[in-house]
Design an enzyme around this catalytic site. Structure first.
Site: not given
Ligand code: APR
Length: 310
Positions: A11-12, A90, A97, A121-122, A153, A177
């Site tokens: 993701g992001q 969080r 999560n 992951t949070n 930061r 965190h």
């Molecule tokens: N296996 C693999 N990928 C997964 C799974 C899984 N079981 N479940 C979810 N994902 C993927 C989602 O499909 C998505 O592409 O994890 C990605 C998460 O991306 P975003 O939703 O964009 O979240 P992001 O901003 O990248 O943050 C991810 O890091 O800092 C922490 O709080 C934040 O918990 C969050 C994590």
């Protein structure tokens, strides 16, 4: 042979991790995501391959939904999970999560049991603990990315407040965190000059508060989703120190077994990351006030960790 970096969750944050890892030529990159998102991560991987002629890097970047694709990874960076949304703590994320981390831990344990694993992951302190418990990996092989980001930061805000280069700001942030993390102004310097000698108490108090609330500040601005550029590069700094044996000392969520009087919790502490993983946890002599703040953040971390029931 090139090193291999597995990014779980494209993701992001995951996409930026993949981009920086490629640009820095840390190794080949595989991004794993859920089947419903696999075409998107395959597309992102292809886009990054097509950026290589400009970025002048050689790396193979692929997207996948099967954990066997991470086989042989040297580093696994875990960003799978839901991010925070405005109004969420969080901790609100914990149940959703934890389920995701359980699945990820099984995949990593089966296919990359020797990898250095960095969890993003949070709620971070609980998720890295859960990953450690669920995989049964040795403690030097599992670390949480939090303090590296919180310290970045802290340094950035000091640079902005004082009009100085962040390169010359040195310091660290201890603890969980969350909003009771512990920036350490007493041990922060700007080009060797103690922070307290060039900033007023009011400025320092404001910088401490802003650092503690930095994640929330961005969540509020976005409305949906949380920070991704700085978290991604923070994870890269940790991965690079391992892959290139740089022996950097970074604030990381590492398993404490007596350090700072803490036992059995992952807590943000200064760590030496070498080619062996978390080679050492440094203990700082804290003042009574600093110790009291650390005890407070520990209590918050313990409470969240207990909710995992692991
Ligand atoms: N296996 C693999 N990928 C997964 C799974 C899984 N079981 N479940 C979810 N994902 C993927 C989602 O499909 C998505 O592409 O994890 C990605 C998460 O991306 P975003 O939703 O964009 O979240 P992001 O901003 O990248 O943050 C991810 O890091 O800092 C922490 O709080 C934040 O918990 C969050 C994590």
């Amino acid at each position: 042979m090139r090193k291999k970096i597995a990014v779980v969750g494209g993701g992001q944050i995951g996409q930026i991790v993949a981009m920086i890892a490629s640009q820095k030529e840390l190794g080949d990159v595989v991004v794993v995501d859920i089947p419903g998102y696999v075409n998107v991560v395959k597309g992102k991987a292809l886009d990054l391959m097509e950026m290589a002629p400009h970025g002048n890097y050689d790396a193979s970047i692929v997207g996948a939904s099967e954990y066997q694709e991470i086989a042989g990874a040297d580093v696994v960076i875990i960003t799978a999970g839901k991010p925070r949304e405005a109004g969420m703590t969080r901790e609100d994320l914990l149940a959703v999560n934890l389920k995701i981390i359980t699945e990820v831990a099984a995949g990593v344990k089966q296919h990359a049991p020797k990898a250095f694993c960095i969890v993003l992951t949070n709620p971070l302190d609980a998720m890295v603990y859960a990953f450690y418990k669920l995989t049964g990996f040795p403690k030097h092989q599992v670390v949480g990315m939090a303090g590296t980001l919180d310290t970045a930061r802290w340094r950035a805000f000091i640079g902005m407040e004082l009009g100085v280069s962040v390169a010359d700001v040195a310091g660290t942030v201890l603890g969980g965190h969350g909003p009771d993390m512990v920036p350490l102004p007493r041990l922060t310097t700007v080009g060797g000059v103690p922070l307290a000698e060039i900033a007023t108490k009011e400025q320092i108090d404001r910088l401490v508060t802003r650092t503690r609330e930095a994640g929330t500040e961005i969540v509020k601005l976005f409305g949906k989703g949380s920070a991704f550029f700085s978290p991604a590069w923070s994870a890269i700094s940790m991965a690079e120190s391992y892959l290139r044996d740089k022996r950097r000392v970074l604030a990381c969520a590492a398993l404490c077994e007596g350090e700072y009087g803490v036992r059995g919790l992952f807590l943000g502490v200064p760590c030496l990351i070498s080619g062996k993983g978390i080679e050492k946890v440094f203990e700082i002599q804290l003042t009574a006030d600093e110790k009291a703040m650390l005890d407070k953040t520990c209590a918050s971390v313990r409470k969240t960790v207990e909710e995992t029931k692991l």
